[in-house]
Scaffold this motif. Structure first.
Motif, PDB file in Angstrom:
ATOM      1  N   ILE A   1       0.856  -1.186   0.000  1.00 14.73           N
ATOM      2  CA  ILE A   1       0.000   0.000   0.000  1.00 14.73           C
ATOM      3  C   ILE A   1       0.891   1.233   0.000  1.00 14.73           C
ATOM      4  CG2 ILE A   1      -1.823   1.247   1.208  1.00 14.73           C
ATOM      5  CD1 ILE A   1      -2.634  -1.428   2.493  1.00 14.73           C
ATOM      6  N   LEU A   2       0.835   2.020  -1.052  1.00 12.26           N
ATOM      7  CA  LEU A   2       1.700   3.192  -1.198  1.00 12.26           C
ATOM      8  C   LEU A   2       1.059   4.421  -0.559  1.00 12.26           C
ATOM      9  CD1 LEU A   2       4.305   4.385  -2.440  1.00 12.26           C
ATOM     10  CD2 LEU A   2       2.953   4.905  -4.491  1.00 12.26           C
TER      11      LEU A   2
ATOM     12  N   PRO B   1      -2.847   8.588   0.563  1.00 10.89           N
ATOM     13  CA  PRO B   1      -4.094   8.996   1.202  1.00 10.89           C
ATOM     14  C   PRO B   1      -3.896   9.254   2.694  1.00 10.89           C
ATOM     15  CG  PRO B   1      -4.070   6.629   0.898  1.00 10.89           C
ATOM     16  CD  PRO B   1      -2.830   7.150   0.211  1.00 10.89           C
ATOM     17  N   THR B   2      -4.916   9.807   3.321  1.00 11.27           N
ATOM     18  CA  THR B   2      -4.818  10.137   4.742  1.00 11.27           C
ATOM     19  C   THR B   2      -5.080   8.934   5.646  1.00 11.27           C
ATOM     20  OG1 THR B   2      -7.131  10.850   4.715  1.00 11.27           O
ATOM     21  CG2 THR B   2      -5.438  12.549   4.382  1.00 11.27           C
ATOM     22  N   SER B   3      -5.779   7.930   5.121  1.00 12.90           N
ATOM     23  CA  SER B   3      -6.021   6.703   5.883  1.00 12.90           C
ATOM     24  C   SER B   3      -6.207   5.546   4.915  1.00 12.90           C
ATOM     25  CB  SER B   3      -7.247   6.841   6.795  1.00 12.90           C
ATOM     26  OG  SER B   3      -8.431   6.967   6.027  1.00 12.90           O
ATOM     27  N   VAL B   4      -5.917   4.344   5.391  1.00 13.61           N
ATOM     28  CA  VAL B   4      -6.050   3.149   4.556  1.00 13.61           C
ATOM     29  C   VAL B   4      -6.631   2.007   5.378  1.00 13.61           C
ATOM     30  CG1 VAL B   4      -4.097   3.772   3.071  1.00 13.61           C
ATOM     31  CG2 VAL B   4      -3.711   2.304   5.069  1.00 13.61           C
ATOM     32  N   THR B   5      -7.142   1.028   4.672  1.00 17.62           N
ATOM     33  CA  THR B   5      -7.560  -0.226   5.290  1.00 17.62           C
ATOM     34  C   THR B   5      -6.536  -1.285   4.917  1.00 17.62           C
ATOM     35  OG1 THR B   5      -9.903   0.369   5.151  1.00 17.62           O
ATOM     36  CG2 THR B   5      -9.375  -1.967   5.420  1.00 17.62           C
TER      37      THR B   5
ATOM     38  N   ASP C   1       0.057  -7.101   5.051  1.00 18.93           N
ATOM     39  CA  ASP C   1       0.208  -5.998   4.100  1.00 18.93           C
ATOM     40  C   ASP C   1       1.403  -5.129   4.487  1.00 18.93           C
ATOM     41  OD1 ASP C   1      -2.007  -6.891   2.786  1.00 18.93           O
ATOM     42  OD2 ASP C   1      -3.338  -5.271   3.415  1.00 18.93           O
ATOM     43  N   SER C   2       1.989  -4.499   3.494  1.00 19.54           N
ATOM     44  CA  SER C   2       3.146  -3.627   3.716  1.00 19.54           C
ATOM     45  C   SER C   2       2.768  -2.197   3.359  1.00 19.54           C
ATOM     46  CB  SER C   2       4.329  -4.077   2.852  1.00 19.54           C
ATOM     47  OG  SER C   2       5.443  -3.228   3.033  1.00 19.54           O
TER      48      SER C   2
END
Length: 213
Positions: A21-22, A34-38, A43-44
């Motif tokens: 996840i970049l 982005p400001t937040s991720v799921t 996951d890296s």
């Protein structure tokens, strides 16, 4: 033979499910994008520093601009305009039972965290990113800075590694001709933990061994 056949069948599933996840740091100003991720276990999170002089440090929901006890931290990554390659710092997610909270420690010429430069992994309905950012912007004088990426730390839910000059490296590996230094941080979630993919491999091997018996 049955043991190895089962292991071979299970391991490719891990490789398929894990995601990179970049997250761009300093993209468009004092912001994570982005400001937040799921994210899922395995996951890296690939923090790519694209401009300015920023850091990524782990905090807590009640204290957004303070380094959490034992929290992982990238150290400051300075990127000049026109730089050919940019640094990247990777965080392996190994626990999704609670959200992970991060902020930029830079305080010069202004406090970045108090300007809203924060980031969340798996925020919830009760602990939202908006509430976390609002709390950060309402804090004064409690931002804790770390100026070096060396050393190690333990933090719940994540394992971090950094590369000082990689343009598109993953999981702490580097590309380019410049010499690099690295930082590794391991999470202590109780019991014995092996960092990175070795932990997943051992867990799967243990599971398959139990099935074979």
């Amino acid at each position: 033979m049955q043991f190895f056949a089962l292991a071979a069948a299970v391991l490719p599933v891990l490789a398929v499910n894990a995601a990179d996840i970049l997250i761009s740091v300093g993209d468009g100003g004092l912001a994570f994008n982005p400001t937040s991720v799921t994210a899922n276990v395995g996951d890296s999170l690939q923090f790519q520093f694209v401009s300015g002089n920023h850091s990524v440090a782990q905090s807590t929901f009640p204290a957004p601009c303070t380094l959490s006890p034992g929290g992982i931290v990238s150290g400051f990554m300075n990127v000049t305009q026109g730089q050919a390659s940019v640094p990247q710092w990777s965080v392996l997610v190994n626990d999704t039972s609670t959200p992970l909270w991060f902020y930029c420690q830079q305080t010069t010429p202004k406090n970045h965290c108090q300007s809203g430069m924060v980031f969340a992994v798996n925020p919830t309905a009760n602990k939202t990113f908006a509430a976390f950012q609002q709390a950060a912007m309402g804090t004064t004088g409690n931002s804790t800075a770390t100026t070096s990426g060396s050393g190690s730390a333990s933090a719940p839910g994540a394992t971090g590694s950094s590369s000082g000059s990689a343009g598109s490296a993953a999981s702490g590996s580097t590309s380019g001709s410049a010499a690099t230094s690295s930082q590794t941080s391991s999470a202590n979630n109780g019991g014995v933990k092996v960092a990175g993919s070795a932990a997943s491999l051992m867990a799967i091997v243990g599971l398959v061994a139990g099935l074979a018996l």
